[in-house]
Write a protein that holds these residues in place. Structure first.
Motif, PDB file in Angstrom:
ATOM      1  N   ARG A 115      -8.987  -4.845   4.086  1.00 41.30           N
ATOM      2  CA  ARG A 115      -9.576  -4.660   2.756  1.00 41.30           C
ATOM      3  C   ARG A 115     -11.110  -4.705   2.790  1.00 41.30           C
ATOM      4  O   ARG A 115     -11.758  -4.994   1.792  1.00 41.30           O
ATOM      5  CB  ARG A 115      -9.030  -5.690   1.778  1.00 41.30           C
TER       6      ARG A 115
ATOM      7  N   ASP B 189      -8.462  -0.795   1.901  1.00 43.31           N
ATOM      8  CA  ASP B 189      -9.765  -0.173   1.672  1.00 43.31           C
ATOM      9  C   ASP B 189      -9.870   1.018   2.626  1.00 43.31           C
ATOM     10  O   ASP B 189     -10.423   0.930   3.723  1.00 43.31           O
ATOM     11  CB  ASP B 189     -10.874  -1.193   1.941  1.00 43.31           C
ATOM     12  N   VAL B 190      -9.323   2.132   2.192  1.00 41.30           N
ATOM     13  CA  VAL B 190      -9.185   3.302   3.056  1.00 41.30           C
ATOM     14  C   VAL B 190     -10.540   3.841   3.481  1.00 41.30           C
ATOM     15  O   VAL B 190     -10.742   4.212   4.653  1.00 41.30           O
ATOM     16  CB  VAL B 190      -8.361   4.396   2.342  1.00 41.30           C
TER      17      VAL B 190
ATOM     18  N   ALA C  67       2.178   1.671  -3.457  1.00 38.83           N
ATOM     19  CA  ALA C  67       1.147   2.147  -4.383  1.00 38.83           C
ATOM     20  C   ALA C  67       0.931   3.645  -4.228  1.00 38.83           C
ATOM     21  O   ALA C  67       0.786   4.378  -5.221  1.00 38.83           O
ATOM     22  CB  ALA C  67      -0.158   1.393  -4.134  1.00 38.83           C
ATOM     23  N   GLN C  68       0.901   4.113  -2.994  1.00 34.23           N
ATOM     24  CA  GLN C  68       0.741   5.557  -2.770  1.00 34.23           C
ATOM     25  C   GLN C  68       1.909   6.337  -3.355  1.00 34.23           C
ATOM     26  O   GLN C  68       1.717   7.412  -3.953  1.00 34.23           O
ATOM     27  CB  GLN C  68       0.647   5.844  -1.264  1.00 34.23           C
TER      28      GLN C  68
ATOM     29  N   ASP D 169       0.830  -1.204   0.000  1.00 34.57           N
ATOM     30  CA  ASP D 169       0.000   0.000   0.000  1.00 34.57           C
ATOM     31  C   ASP D 169       0.863   1.251   0.000  1.00 34.57           C
ATOM     32  O   ASP D 169       0.566   2.228  -0.705  1.00 34.57           O
ATOM     33  CB  ASP D 169      -0.924  -0.017   1.219  1.00 34.57           C
ATOM     34  N   ASP D 170       1.929   1.244   0.793  1.00 35.34           N
ATOM     35  CA  ASP D 170       2.840   2.389   0.794  1.00 35.34           C
ATOM     36  C   ASP D 170       3.460   2.599  -0.578  1.00 35.34           C
ATOM     37  O   ASP D 170       3.588   3.749  -1.062  1.00 35.34           O
ATOM     38  CB  ASP D 170       3.949   2.169   1.835  1.00 35.34           C
TER      39      ASP D 170
ATOM     40  N   ARG E 224      -4.876   2.410  -4.071  1.00 32.31           N
ATOM     41  CA  ARG E 224      -4.478   1.889  -2.776  1.00 32.31           C
ATOM     42  C   ARG E 224      -4.786   0.390  -2.662  1.00 32.31           C
ATOM     43  O   ARG E 224      -5.753  -0.127  -3.222  1.00 32.31           O
ATOM     44  CB  ARG E 224      -5.211   2.626  -1.651  1.00 32.31           C
TER      45      ARG E 224
END
Length: 767
Positions: free
Chosen positions: A389, A311-312, A301-302, A298-299, A308
């Motif tokens: 997620r 699932d923010v 991807a950001q 995730d880091d 992301r």
């Protein structure tokens, strides 16, 4: 038994092996064609619920909606063999204590109420009225707090509700059940994490899921009907990622025995697309590694502007505690994760990558996750992974704990619990005009502790084989005889009926498949499956004896003999018409049981409302909680794992259900004619200095002053992680110290028992 044979089995789960095993038990138990035809009613909307596992009944069942083990359970109950007064006239209790579990149950169904006669060391016939009069007198003479009312997981909702009410009107919450020995970490862990103490999935979720994660659940032996939705998912190319120490055949490949084409062509479906042989107690480490990999992805991807991985939106709206959990995961060293899980970093990251791509994920698990010193934390770690997620409260996604006994979850729903906060005591007080006890009752481990220290004076058992199912078997049997009263309600003879208190009764009950005729006609009962659906069940066969009685009748007579009359509880009316019991259940739990009488035979069942499934979080924070574990080790107080100390995993064979042994074969593991087996890794064999086929003894290293040993186990070199070994329960239960349990729920830690191996002087044989 014949000489044991160890021969590799190369067939799939199901298939011709399953068909042959069923044919063998039908012949052995002398079941006629009419008995075999009864199986066509099993798990049908208008039929009877399987007496074996709690897996869900589909709304559109197959013609043969039963599995090998479910069929065995039906055959076992419907055997024409009988155990009546003539049997006990020929055999003393002391003699029968030398029989094996299989030999006791295989003799057949109990036919008459019996009282133990210490002078002759035999069970002798007794009239029902006389039995209840003495039991009631004994119970009235005791402090209610000194009496335990245990329930196995097979009694109906109606019986369970009456039994729980009886115990509370008598004056205690001492209502342990078989949940205490298996899925109590689920009840504790899920309640804290998501506010619902049971799973969040329904059977239809298997039709729309994108990924299934499996943890510590042997579907091929423990819930084989579940293989059908798994096979259907695989045919849709849904990946199944499995974490389990042993390579279990049902999680590898399956041939549907109900498919003529598959049987004719011997075609097989691959079940697991990834199979990770995690070490016993290594699930927290494996799950932490997956979460660590997801945070890293995730880091990344950001950083590059990709979508992301987490699932923010779900996390921000619905969860609490992410920052502390992320810090915990990121602070773990990969070397430590690999060492404790027994898996490589690449394997863990591969599983995480599949999870990170799936839209809707099911997390399926069994006692491989729960029966550890940190079993509750293990369950909560799976919840943490799912929350990252948003895989709770979404179609095709959710948590799916697989229960054992066919109504063990339902018993809890209608009040079988030692925890007063889980029972609607204020409602019961108003409904029935009494003051329920408010203090916590005894769970299974606490009941055992009370028997050991003498504070428990009586034990009433609604089914089950408690003495064989619990830890520290030898110590417990010795202490058991110090109780004043033991009462066993049962269909078949087992060892628990032979280890008696001073006054002991054995009360035979109808099986679920038998016709239950009461004052208003033939009755039906109801139960709850693993996916929180309620189903009706009708009996179809003639009772085994005119002397057997239904479980609701027995509970009602116990209550009438023990309690003062209460104008608000008409026990006789309830027994005459079980629909009145269901009306009472609905009055006590109006938000759960809406029109149970009218809907219990609906195809697919009546769904229980699960708040977490609707993303309503009944927790202290009002949200789903990320809960940080204390560490990576699920069994942190194990002795140092040295050259002669291994972690023992207790297992079922595919020829048993819980403590019921149908035979001495374990087809999937290639074992024939014995249960005195120890599965070991080849490297451990060489290091310890024993050979495949040798006989060994196991003992539990402990500083509590008690010797725990099981002798004469045959070693088999097997595909099991180094440092682990496996063997069958209940035979190996004497090795589990009573204190070796989950810290939060007190479920015995039967999946990681420290054992020391020493050579035996004799060749192992079954009794």
């Amino acid at each position: 038994m014949a000489d044991p044979k160890i021969e590799p089995y190369n067939g799939p789960a199901g298939g011709w092996g399953s068909a042959a095993s069923l044919a063998e038990i039908l012949l052995r138990e002398e079941i006629p064609a009419s008995g075999a035809a009864l199986l066509l009613k099993q798990n049908k909307p208008d039929g009877f619920m399987c007496t074996s596992c709690a897996w869900s009944k589909p709304s559109k069942p197959a013609m043969f909606e039963y599995c090998e083990n479910g069929a065995k359970a039906t055959v076992w109950e419907q055997t024409p063999k009988r155990v009546g007064p003539d049997f006990f006239a020929e055999h003393t209790v002391t003699e029968l204590l030398g029989w094996s579990d299989y030999a006791l149950e295989e003799k057949g169904r109990l036919t008459h109420p019996l009282r133990y006669d210490p002078a002759s060391d035999r069970y002798v016939p007794v009239a029902w009225a006389e039995a209840f009069a003495e039991i009631g007198w004994e119970l009235r003479a005791l402090d209610p707090k000194s009496v335990v009312c245990y329930a196995s997981g097979r009694a109906s909702l109606e019986t369970s509700y009456m039994y729980a009410l009886f115990a509370r009107m008598y004056g205690n919450n001492n209502l342990p059940d078989s949940s205490n020995m298996c899925h109590e970490p689920t009840s504790v862990g899920l309640k804290a994490s998501i506010g619902s103490a049971v799973g969040t999935t329904v059977l239809e979720d298997f039709e729309t899921t994108d990924l299934i994660l499996f943890f510590g659940q042997n579907v091929g032996s423990n819930s084989p009907r579940m293989l059908h939705p798994l096979q259907e998912a695989r045919k849709r190319r849904v990946p199944i990622v499995t974490f389990n120490p042993l390579r279990e055949r049902g999680l590898e490949r399956f041939t549907n025995p109900q498919s003529p084409i598959e049987m004719a062509t011997r075609s097989e479906t691959e079940i697991s697309t990834q199979y990770h042989q995690v070490k016993a107690g290594g699930d927290i480490a494996a799950l932490t590694g997956m979460c660590k990999a997801l945070f890293s992805a995730d880091d990344e991807a950001q950083a590059v502007g990709r979508p992301r991985i987490l699932d923010v939106a779900f996390i921000e709206e619905h969860t609490h505690g992410l920052d502390a959990f992320k810090a915990f995961c990121e602070g773990q060293d990969w070397a430590a994760l690999e060492a404790r899980s027994g898996l490589t970093r690449a394997a863990i990251e591969s599983a995480a990558a599949v999870y990170g791509r799936a839209r809707a994920v099911l997390g399926v698990y069994g006692m491989g996750l729960t029966q550890h010193r940190k079993g509750t934390e293990s369950v909560q770690m799976l919840v943490n992974l799912m929350l990252l997620r948003g895989n709770v409260g979404r179609p095709g996604a959710g948590l799916c704990p697989v229960r054992g006994h066919s109504n063990v979850q339902g018993q809890r729903t209608v009040g079988i619990t030692e925890k007063p906060e889980l029972a609607p005591l204020d409602t019961l007080a108003e409904q029935y005009g009494f003051e329920p006890p408010r203090e916590k009752g005894l769970n299974t481990v606490e009941a055992c502790e009370g028997i050991l220290d003498g504070s428990v004076k009586a034990f009433v058992s609604l089914g089950g084989n408690f003495v064989r199912a619990i830890p520290d078997t030898v110590r417990m049997e010795e202490a058991w005889r110090g109780m004043r009263l033991t009462v066993q309600i049962a269909t078949k003879l087992n060892r628990s009926h032979l280890v008696n208190g001073t006054v002991a009764y054995l009360l035979p009950c109808l099986g679920r498949i038998e016709i239950d005729a009461q004052a208003t006609g033939i009755q039906a009962v109801s139960m709850e499956d693993s996916t929180s659906c309620f189903h009706g069940s009708r009996g179809f066969t003639k009772p085994v004896s005119a002397e057997v009685r239904s479980e609701p009748w027995i509970v009602a007579e116990l209550a009438k003999a023990t309690l003062a009359p209460n104008p608000k509880v008409d026990w006789d009316a309830w027994v005459g018409d079980y629909a009145k019991v269901r009306d009472a259940i609905e009055a006590t739990y109006p938000s759960v049981f809406h029109d149970l009488n009218g809907r219990m035979f609906e195809p697919g069942g009546l769904h229980k409302p699960i708040p977490a499934r609707e993303r309503k979080w009944e927790t202290e924070t009002g949200k789903a909680n990320f809960i940080v574990p204390a560490g990576l080790d699920e069994d942190p107080d194990m002795p140092a794992r040295g050259p002669d100390i291994l972690d023992l995993i207790t297992l079922r064979s595919n020829d048993q259900f819980n403590t019921t042994i149908y035979g001495y074969d374990d087809r999937f593991r290639g074992v024939k004619g014995t249960r005195m087996i120890l599965f070991m890794n080849a490297a451990d064999l060489a290091r310890i200095g024993v050979r495949d086929g040798d006989s060994v003894n196991l003992s539990t290293p402990s500083e509590d002053g008690f010797t725990r040993t099981v002798k004469g186990l045959r070693v088999i070199a097997y595909d099991i992680p180094p440092g682990n070994c496996g063997g069958y329960y209940p035979e190996l239960n004497p090795l589990i110290p009573l204190w070796h349990h989950d810290e939060q729920s007190k479920t015995p830690a039967a999946k990681a028992i420290p054992v020391r191996i020493t050579p035996s002087t004799r060749r192992p044989r079954d009794p």
